[in-house]
Each structure stands twice: as C-alpha cells, then as structure tokens.
Design a protein around this motif. Structure first.
Motif, PDB file in Angstrom:
ATOM      1  N   SER A 294       8.886   4.408 -16.113  1.00 49.10           N
ATOM      2  CA  SER A 294       8.667   3.012 -15.736  1.00 49.10           C
ATOM      3  C   SER A 294       7.954   2.939 -14.398  1.00 49.10           C
ATOM      4  O   SER A 294       8.202   3.750 -13.499  1.00 49.10           O
ATOM      5  N   THR A 295       7.050   1.956 -14.264  1.00 47.36           N
ATOM      6  CA  THR A 295       6.405   1.684 -12.985  1.00 47.36           C
ATOM      7  C   THR A 295       7.312   0.759 -12.180  1.00 47.36           C
ATOM      8  O   THR A 295       7.608  -0.355 -12.600  1.00 47.36           O
ATOM      9  N   VAL A 296       7.768   1.245 -11.049  1.00 47.26           N
ATOM     10  CA  VAL A 296       8.712   0.509 -10.207  1.00 47.26           C
ATOM     11  C   VAL A 296       7.997   0.072  -8.934  1.00 47.26           C
ATOM     12  O   VAL A 296       7.300   0.868  -8.302  1.00 47.26           O
ATOM     13  N   VAL A 297       8.173  -1.206  -8.585  1.00 48.10           N
ATOM     14  CA  VAL A 297       7.601  -1.741  -7.348  1.00 48.10           C
ATOM     15  C   VAL A 297       8.744  -2.106  -6.403  1.00 48.10           C
ATOM     16  O   VAL A 297       9.643  -2.857  -6.763  1.00 48.10           O
ATOM     17  N   ILE A 298       8.696  -1.530  -5.204  1.00 47.22           N
ATOM     18  CA  ILE A 298       9.652  -1.880  -4.151  1.00 47.22           C
ATOM     19  C   ILE A 298       8.931  -2.821  -3.196  1.00 47.22           C
ATOM     20  O   ILE A 298       7.876  -2.475  -2.652  1.00 47.22           O
ATOM     21  N   ARG A 299       9.499  -4.003  -2.993  1.00 45.76           N
ATOM     22  CA  ARG A 299       8.824  -5.015  -2.173  1.00 45.76           C
ATOM     23  C   ARG A 299       9.657  -5.368  -0.947  1.00 45.76           C
ATOM     24  O   ARG A 299      10.854  -5.629  -1.049  1.00 45.76           O
ATOM     25  N   TYR A 300       8.993  -5.350   0.212  1.00 49.88           N
ATOM     26  CA  TYR A 300       9.600  -5.761   1.479  1.00 49.88           C
ATOM     27  C   TYR A 300       8.798  -6.945   2.013  1.00 49.88           C
ATOM     28  O   TYR A 300       7.570  -6.844   2.171  1.00 49.88           O
ATOM     29  N   GLU A 301       9.448  -8.060   2.302  1.00 49.98           N
ATOM     30  CA  GLU A 301       8.745  -9.194   2.906  1.00 49.98           C
ATOM     31  C   GLU A 301       8.513  -8.917   4.388  1.00 49.98           C
ATOM     32  O   GLU A 301       9.440  -8.562   5.123  1.00 49.98           O
ATOM     33  N   LEU A 302       7.269  -9.047   4.813  1.00 47.65           N
ATOM     34  CA  LEU A 302       6.913  -8.801   6.204  1.00 47.65           C
ATOM     35  C   LEU A 302       7.251 -10.024   7.049  1.00 47.65           C
ATOM     36  O   LEU A 302       6.962 -11.159   6.645  1.00 47.65           O
ATOM     37  N   PRO A 303       7.858  -9.826   8.210  1.00 50.08           N
ATOM     38  CA  PRO A 303       8.144 -10.965   9.096  1.00 50.08           C
ATOM     39  C   PRO A 303       6.844 -11.692   9.462  1.00 50.08           C
ATOM     40  O   PRO A 303       5.798 -11.069   9.638  1.00 50.08           O
ATOM     41  N   ARG A 304       6.938 -13.012   9.559  1.00 49.34           N
ATOM     42  CA  ARG A 304       5.755 -13.813   9.868  1.00 49.34           C
ATOM     43  C   ARG A 304       5.174 -13.405  11.220  1.00 49.34           C
ATOM     44  O   ARG A 304       5.891 -13.259  12.203  1.00 49.34           O
TER      45      ARG A 304
END
Length: 215
Positions: free
Chosen positions: A149-159
C-alpha cells in the motif's frame, strides 16, 4: 658461598616469559581498551535514503520521498501547507492491521506507525502526524496481508513557518514475541533486556524535502 676467582660476580640469567603469557596479557589490554570482557561495540543503525527499503519484520517499507503540499483556502478560510512523507508498505503478517499513530511526546505509538520512533526536525501541530492510504476520493487506514500500500504521512506546517530542507526518521522493527494470552504477537524490538528498554533504532532514513505541489 664464595665468589668466583677474581671477585667477579656471575651475570644474571634472563627470566624466560612464556609466549602464551605475553599474548594473553596483550589480549587483555586490547579487551580493556574496547570496554571490557563480555562487551561488544554497539551496532550502528543502517543509514538509508530515498527509495531505500527496510525489512521491519512484520512489514517491508520503502521510503519513497518527502514533499510539501498546499491546500487552498475557501470561503475566507486561509489555506494550509503540509509536509508529506510517502511510503510503500507491505504487510508480511497474516492479519489485517491498522496504520496507527507514531509516538508523540511521552505517548507511545500504535500499530505500524509505532515504528516511526522520531522525526527530526520535529513538526509540532495539534493533530500530529496523520497517516492514510489514498485511493481517489476515498482513503483507508488498513494494511492487508500480502498487499503493498502507498502510505502518506501528513504533518500540517505552522502558519508562517518554512518547511525543512530534509527530514530524518529513526525507524524501529518488529519481532514476534509471546503476547498476553501466550499467543505470538508483533512487538517492537527493544534496545536491551530491561523491562523499560526503549525501542531499538534499526535505521535512520534521511529524505530531502521536494518543494511545491498542491492537494
């Protein structure tokens, strides 16, 4: 006892030291320099980069890339920017398992993501890392046996913050051990025999961050 004629003293005989004793003494010196008997140098973790694969026991994971992505704003709500890490994960176990969550502070991780022991630099956000398996408009969080499976780990960057130029992961591995019901269970390999030993770092993976992209 009388001295030899002329008052001369006999020369002293050299003391014979067995070669084996000398070798043993030399060996002890080397052993002491290396840290003592019964100790071996620690094995450093593997150093991996983009496209590298790691056998994690329960999984085989390929670290594809790291990139930035942007989500445009709507209805007066500002847009968001993310750091994404893309993996290809093969579940080598016999049961379906979850992606889970990586460790956050003193909170341990769960399922596959528990092996993502640490990311440097750390990106702090309210949600932390969010893992998913994208499939068009639908996403999943399950890793099925024998499936990659293709797994995407996402982190929201602080503004207002800039994304890092590269990220590094400390990654652990799993081993089968005796569970609570005496059944085999996958657990992280520990760094030592102590009951509270932390997970062992099997590899350090460095990924340059590709800039650009939209969601």
């Amino acid at each position: 006892m009388t001295s030899p004629p002329g008052g001369e003293t006999r020369p002293r005989r050299p003391v014979a030291v067995p070669i084996a004793a000398l070798l043993a003494a030399t060996g002890l010196g080397v052993t002491a320099a290396l840290g003592g008997l019964g100790e071996t140098p620690e094995k450093p973790p593997k150093q991996l980069g983009p496209g590298s694969s790691l056998d994690q026991g329960e999984f085989t994971t390929t670290f594809v890339e790291s990139r930035t992505a942007a989500e445009p704003g709507r209805f007066g709500i500002p847009g968001k920017r993310f750091l994404e890490v893309v993996l290809k994960v093969t579940n080598k176990g016999e049961e379906t398992t979850e992606l889970g969550s990586p460790p956050q502070g003193k909170t341990p991780g769960f399922f596959f993501a528990a092996s993502l022991l640490k990311m440097t630099p750390e990106i702090k956000s309210d949600l932390g890392a969010v893992l998913s398996i994208p499939d068009g408009d639908v996403s999943s969080t399950q890793l099925h046996p024998g499936t990659t499976s293709t797994v995407v780990i996402r982190y929201e960057l602080p503004r207002g913050s800039r994304p890092p130029k590269k990220v590094q992961f400390d990654v652990g591995a799993f081993e089968l051990s005796e569970g609570f019901n005496l059944d085999p269970a996958w657990t992280l390999v520990a760094d030592g025999d102590a009951a509270d030993a932390p997970p062992e770092v099997a590899a350090q993976v460095t990924l340059p961050v590709r800039q650009g992209g939209t969601v």
